[in-house]
Scaffold this motif. Sequence first.
Motif, PDB file in Angstrom:
ATOM      1  N   GLY A 105       7.781  -0.999   8.960  1.00 45.27           N
ATOM      2  CA  GLY A 105       7.144  -0.853   7.648  1.00 45.27           C
ATOM      3  C   GLY A 105       7.695   0.313   6.859  1.00 45.27           C
ATOM      4  N   LEU A 106       7.930   1.431   7.538  1.00 46.83           N
ATOM      5  CA  LEU A 106       8.517   2.585   6.856  1.00 46.83           C
ATOM      6  C   LEU A 106       9.916   2.258   6.347  1.00 46.83           C
ATOM      7  N   LEU A 161       0.835  -1.205   0.000  1.00 44.41           N
ATOM      8  CA  LEU A 161       0.000   0.000   0.000  1.00 44.41           C
ATOM      9  C   LEU A 161       0.867   1.251   0.000  1.00 44.41           C
ATOM     10  N   HIS A 162       0.270   2.343  -0.410  1.00 42.95           N
ATOM     11  CA  HIS A 162       0.933   3.639  -0.298  1.00 42.95           C
ATOM     12  C   HIS A 162       1.088   3.963   1.185  1.00 42.95           C
ATOM     13  N   ARG A 163       2.089   4.750   1.530  1.00 36.90           N
ATOM     14  CA  ARG A 163       2.410   5.057   2.926  1.00 36.90           C
ATOM     15  C   ARG A 163       1.198   5.565   3.715  1.00 36.90           C
ATOM     16  N   LEU A 168      -0.491   3.660   6.918  1.00 36.52           N
ATOM     17  CA  LEU A 168      -0.612   4.297   8.240  1.00 36.52           C
ATOM     18  C   LEU A 168      -2.055   4.272   8.726  1.00 36.52           C
ATOM     19  N   THR A 169      -2.989   4.531   7.822  1.00 40.38           N
ATOM     20  CA  THR A 169      -4.410   4.459   8.184  1.00 40.38           C
ATOM     21  C   THR A 169      -4.788   3.034   8.585  1.00 40.38           C
ATOM     22  N   MET A 170      -4.258   2.054   7.843  1.00 40.55           N
ATOM     23  CA  MET A 170      -4.542   0.663   8.182  1.00 40.55           C
ATOM     24  C   MET A 170      -3.977   0.314   9.554  1.00 40.55           C
ATOM     25  N   SER A 171      -2.852   0.922   9.922  1.00 41.14           N
ATOM     26  CA  SER A 171      -2.267   0.686  11.239  1.00 41.14           C
ATOM     27  C   SER A 171      -3.233   1.087  12.341  1.00 41.14           C
TER      28      SER A 171
END
Length: 135
Positions: free
Chosen positions: A126-127, A76-78, A82-85
């Motif tokens: 992840g980053l 996914l895009h960053r 982050l939203t999924m996190s």
Amino acid sequence: MYLEPRQMQGAGLAAARSGRRRRARTVWLVSLLVTAVGALFPHGSLPPGHFLRVGYDHWAHSLDWAWLTALPFLFLHRSRALTMSLGLVGFGLLIEVLQFFVPGRGCQLSDLASDIVGAAIGVCAGLLLQRHFQE
């Protein structure tokens, strides 16, 4: 239609990225399913020597959520990862609430705290993964 060597190389890289993303997404979905099913099994169903019975429950929560949070950065895009996190932290909360209704289980805020710590570790990992695999 003739493709320049550079265009062919670009097409090959795009196909490789697409395959990597598809595999990462599949591994993530299977991991999510295993986590959900495992978290909602009655506590007495674990074998007597299972590591979760020996007191490593919080480590398992943190590692599980780190894994679940880091993988989406590969497909996914960053900003979406982050939203999924944040969504995964909500998923952890939902699991804790549902465990209240499972025999031998209970709703524990310490488990949710372990999920949040693991998610934070997963975001950092992840980053780094995303930076490593960027072209």
